[in-house]
Design a protein around this motif. Structure first.
Motif, PDB file in Angstrom:
ATOM      1  N   ILE A   1       1.846 -13.073  -6.361  1.00 39.50           N
ATOM      2  CA  ILE A   1       1.348 -11.734  -6.024  1.00 39.50           C
ATOM      3  C   ILE A   1       1.979 -11.306  -4.709  1.00 39.50           C
ATOM      4  O   ILE A   1       2.518 -12.133  -3.955  1.00 39.50           O
ATOM      5  N   SER A   2       1.884 -10.014  -4.415  1.00 40.27           N
ATOM      6  CA  SER A   2       2.385  -9.487  -3.143  1.00 40.27           C
ATOM      7  C   SER A   2       1.239  -9.395  -2.149  1.00 40.27           C
ATOM      8  O   SER A   2       0.057  -9.401  -2.543  1.00 40.27           O
TER       9      SER A   2
ATOM     10  N   CYS B   1      -9.079  -0.636   1.240  1.00 39.74           N
ATOM     11  CA  CYS B   1      -7.860  -1.399   1.559  1.00 39.74           C
ATOM     12  C   CYS B   1      -6.904  -0.466   2.284  1.00 39.74           C
ATOM     13  O   CYS B   1      -6.682   0.673   1.854  1.00 39.74           O
TER      14      CYS B   1
ATOM     15  N   GLN C   1      -1.071  -6.548  -3.075  1.00 45.56           N
ATOM     16  CA  GLN C   1      -1.945  -6.856  -4.209  1.00 45.56           C
ATOM     17  C   GLN C   1      -3.108  -7.748  -3.788  1.00 45.56           C
ATOM     18  O   GLN C   1      -4.245  -7.569  -4.245  1.00 45.56           O
TER      19      GLN C   1
ATOM     20  N   GLN D   1      -7.342  -6.939 -13.194  1.00 46.27           N
ATOM     21  CA  GLN D   1      -6.379  -5.893 -12.841  1.00 46.27           C
ATOM     22  C   GLN D   1      -5.034  -6.090 -13.524  1.00 46.27           C
ATOM     23  O   GLN D   1      -4.142  -5.251 -13.388  1.00 46.27           O
TER      24      GLN D   1
ATOM     25  N   LEU E   1      -8.031 -10.444 -10.006  1.00 44.51           N
ATOM     26  CA  LEU E   1      -6.595 -10.337 -10.276  1.00 44.51           C
ATOM     27  C   LEU E   1      -6.311 -10.363 -11.775  1.00 44.51           C
ATOM     28  O   LEU E   1      -5.415  -9.663 -12.265  1.00 44.51           O
TER      29      LEU E   1
ATOM     30  N   GLU F   1      -5.608  -5.602  -1.785  1.00 41.06           N
ATOM     31  CA  GLU F   1      -6.377  -4.714  -2.666  1.00 41.06           C
ATOM     32  C   GLU F   1      -7.442  -5.490  -3.437  1.00 41.06           C
ATOM     33  O   GLU F   1      -8.557  -5.008  -3.637  1.00 41.06           O
ATOM     34  N   ALA F   2      -7.106  -6.700  -3.869  1.00 41.41           N
ATOM     35  CA  ALA F   2      -8.078  -7.520  -4.601  1.00 41.41           C
ATOM     36  C   ALA F   2      -9.222  -7.953  -3.685  1.00 41.41           C
ATOM     37  O   ALA F   2     -10.394  -7.931  -4.079  1.00 41.41           O
TER      38      ALA F   2
ATOM     39  N   GLN G   1      -3.268  -6.172   4.844  1.00 43.40           N
ATOM     40  CA  GLN G   1      -2.436  -7.220   4.270  1.00 43.40           C
ATOM     41  C   GLN G   1      -2.471  -8.489   5.131  1.00 43.40           C
ATOM     42  O   GLN G   1      -2.743  -8.436   6.327  1.00 43.40           O
TER      43      GLN G   1
ATOM     44  N   ILE H   1      -2.785  -8.300 -12.832  1.00 43.46           N
ATOM     45  CA  ILE H   1      -1.741  -8.679 -11.877  1.00 43.46           C
ATOM     46  C   ILE H   1      -1.207 -10.070 -12.178  1.00 43.46           C
ATOM     47  O   ILE H   1      -0.014 -10.341 -12.025  1.00 43.46           O
TER      48      ILE H   1
END
Length: 738
Positions: free
Chosen positions: A527-528, A544, A531, A496, A493, A534-535, A610, A498
């Motif tokens: 974070i969402s 992802c 996100q 990236q 994270l 994806e991480a 997610q 984020i």
């Protein structure tokens, strides 16, 4: 005294020494010839009788045996960069699920502890054990500490391990090892697999002589030993002890299964178990699928059967000094300590193999001196061949019928010895290594001789072989797997862009007890869910994919077994490119992936989605909980203008993120540690009508009160859509959330 007199005395002494050496070499060669003859005659007889009427038993039949809990024990002193890789490889490659790895470390070895901590953070079935005393103690002392920790884990998780597997830090474990142990337990109390060293450069005779010795020892000698006397010496690695054996050893040792003063505690245990009437077996089991023998040699001239044997692989010392140090420890433990502890038995057959174990003290000297004499005789022959009018020094040997006879017999038996070794080396390594085994034997004799000298000096210096200190060999671990622990979630994270360092520290400081870092970041809205997904996908090196769990095709879900879906927390999405595609909220271990593929008899691929999507999908499709779908309520609020589409999206993400499984709730409440929960999940029958909470209470892992407390925590975390809506409106209006 002139030069001729000196030469005469020298030749006379050389002749008599040669006679003695030839007699001793013949005696040892006949001893080896008996083992050769027994092996080949037994092989012929079994081929004509036993195997003729027996159906082929292959690895597929191992999969039908229910997995019993197994514990792997690894002693580690100053194994930085070694044991971590070994434990990670085992956790990634073993074709088995129901096992735990316990690594014994020392309080004064923080570097090795740090190495293990990195692996434990990812794999819940790997445990670090810190020995009571600072290191280095003996390997046996470390193992005693490990077994104490294993028994304590049994009490916490309310399970009983069926087998205790012994390995070293540098071992590369066969993917089918635990399945083979699982099949043989509890009928056998000591199960030993063969050991095959990794082949290094063709000119590296020091490490190469190990593969020659182990190929013949574990291809023939131990096989004959088991057949004749039913006793198997443990190699110290690739050994599985039954629960009955460990408990008996603990009882006899007053709580200490392994002899802390022994340098070869594994060798010692084989005799103790045999004395108590327990069953021991040496197993040479070959797999038909090359993928299940990923670390075997790939030489085309090797045996297709013996080349795929389930075994332990490791690197052995490559320098003369380290090889001498290691072998001297073996000699002290097996010969001197072994004789002091066991002396001789009442069984003449067992005494024969005890003699073979101990004869090295004599045979190593004889072989070394024989090499020196051979060199002198060769030089004399070379002198006579190249010099005109030379003295015929060798005539004093050729004129003696006894010398000629002994030379002839020894030559034939020596050639047999070379052929036998080449046969067994060729089986696993191919013809190239088999040919190299001939010159390597001479070098091996030198190593064994100096190891013998060092062992005797240590015993004499201490006055008692049991007082010789543990002389640990430095290990190396091969690069055999492309898998790695990868970067941490926080590091990904940060990379990236984020989150910032300040936000990462804030999440770590405000993380709830037992809460994962990703969950904490979602709760703190750093974070969402996308996100995070994806991480996690980047960390696991998979795709992802954001999914709507309520709009999936029903056919793949109906066809996918419910027990697998809940056991591995996966949601089937369909078939893509011949693979069953599964969604998961976190990484799926290679072991779990292999287990699913075997049960479905089809290849699978997974994507990371997610947070909350799989949890809600499982409830919606398999438990028919239609109320968990928030779309209808969100649509109503959007239609009447209560919230906007953007606000609906935010509420949906929050609703997904706050989903919590019972296992996660137990972690957050710190009521069960991750390793115990992992073990519980392996033992829980998802086909039964019993709920997980009820199962935990029945197994006495938690009480009714604890279950009720955990369910309250789970419900508090899993806020309803109405609760989230109220909190959202209060925040929007600047009010404090109740």
């Amino acid at each position: 005294m002139n030069l001729i007199d000196i030469a005469a005395i020298y030749l006379f002494a050389l002749k008599n020494i040669t006679l003695v050496l030839l007699a001793l070499l013949l005696f040892f060669a006949l001893d080896d010839l008996f083992i050769d003859a027994y092996y080949w005659l037994r092989r012929l007889w079994r081929g004509l009788t036993v195997y003729r009427n027996r159906s082929v038993f292959n690895e597929q039949q191992l999969f039908f045996r229910k997995e019993q809990p197994l514990a792997i024990m690894i002693p580690a002193w100053q194994e930085v960069g070694i044991v971590g890789k070994m434990a990670e490889l085992a956790a990634s490659e073993l074709d088995y699920e129901n096992y735990q790895i316990f690594v014994g470390t020392y309080p004064n070895d923080p570097e090795t502890q740090h190495d293990i901590d990195a692996v434990c953070r990812r794999f819940p079935n790997i445990h670090k054990v810190i020995c009571a005393r600072p290191g280095p103690t003996s390997k046996a002392d470390c193992l005693n500490n490990v077994i104490t920790s294993i028994l304590e884990f049994e009490r916490r998780s309310n399970i009983k391990f069926a087998g205790f597997v012994l390995h070293d830090a540098e071992d590369v474990i066969s993917s089918m090892e635990l399945r083979l142990f699982n099949y043989l337990l509890p009928r056998k109390d000591l199960i030993q697999l063969p050991v095959y060293p990794f082949a290094t450069g063709i000119f590296n005779f020091t490490s190469g002589h190990y593969l020659d010795e182990f190929s013949e020892m574990h291809g023939k000698d131990v096989v004959v030993r088991e057949a004749i006397v039913g006793q198997v010496p443990s190699a110290g690695v690739g050994t599985c002890f039954s629960r009955r054996a460990i408990l008996k050893l603990s009882e006899e040792g007053d709580g200490l299964p392994f002899d802390v003063q022994s340098l070869t505690e594994d060798y010692d245990i084989g005799f103790r178990l045999k004395k108590w009437g327990m069953e021991e077996i040496f197993v040479r089991f070959s797999v038909t699928d090359n993928k299940l023998a990923a670390f075997a040699e790939r030489n085309r001239s090797r045996s297709k059967t013996d080349g795929n044997v389930v075994c332990v692989r490791e690197y052995f010392p490559e320098t003369f000094s380290t090889a001498v140090r290691q072998k001297s420890r073996w000699i002290i433990g097996i010969v001197f300590q072994g004789f002091k502890t066991h002396k001789w038995s009442s069984d003449w057959k067992l005494n024969y193999f005890l003699w073979r174990d101990r004869k090295g003290v004599i045979s190593y000297f004889v072989s070394f001196i024989a090499n020196l004499v051979f060199i002198q005789l060769f030089l004399l022959w070379l002198y006579q061949l190249t010099s005109e009018n030379s003295y015929n020094f060798l005539s004093i040997f050729s004129d003696s019928q006894l010398v000629v006879t002994l030379l002839g017999l020894n030559l034939v038996l020596f050639l047999n010895r070379m052929v036998q070794r080449m046969i067994f080396v060729r089986r696993y390594y191919g013809i190239g290594q088999a040919l190299l085994s001939v010159p390597r034997q001479i070098w091996g004799n030198f190593i064994n001789f100096f190891a013998n000298i060092r062992a005797i000096r240590q015993v004499v210096a201490q006055g008692d072989p049991r007082r010789v200190a543990w002389d640990k060999t430095q290990h190396q671990f091969p690069t055999v797997s492309e898998r790695s622990l990868g970067s941490s979630l926080g590091a990904i994270l940060l990379q990236q862009g984020i989150i910032s360092e300040i936000q990462l520290d804030y999440a770590l400081e405000h993380r709830m007890r037992g809460e994962r870092l990703g969950q904490a970041m979602l709760r703190l809205q750093l974070i969402s869910p996308i996100q995070l997904a994806e991480a996690l996908a980047s960390q696991a090196s998979v795709e992802c994919r954001i999914i709507d769990p309520f709009k999936l095709e029903s056919k793949p879900i109906v066809q996918f077994p419910e027990r697998l879906a809940f056991k591995y927390a996966v949601l089937p999405l369909g078939i893509e490119n011949g693979f069953i595609l599964l969604a998961k909220e976190s990484a799926l271990s290679p072991v779990a992936q292999g287990a699913i593929e075997r049960m479905l008899q089809q290849k699978i691929r997974y994507v990371i989605c997610q947070a909350g999507a799989v949890t809600l999908g499982l409830r919606y499709w398999y438990k028919f909980d239609l109320t968990c779908n928030p779309e209808h309520q969100l649509s109503q609020w959007c239609e009447n203008g209560t919230i906007t589409q953007s606000e609906a999206k935010t509420l949906r993400e929050q609703y997904f993120s706050c989903q919590l499984l019972l296992g996660e709730a137990l972690l957050q409440a710190s009521l069960l540690e991750p390793a115990v929960i992992h073990q519980v999940m392996l033992g829980f029958d998802y086909d039964s009508n019993i709920k997980l909470g009820t199962y935990l209470v029945q197994e006495q892992l938690i009480s009714e009160q604890v279950l009720e407390q955990t369910l309250k925590l789970q419900h508090a975390h899993q806020k309803s859509l109405q609760q989230l809506f109220t909190e959202f409106k209060n925040i929007s209006c600047g009010l404090e959330t109740p």
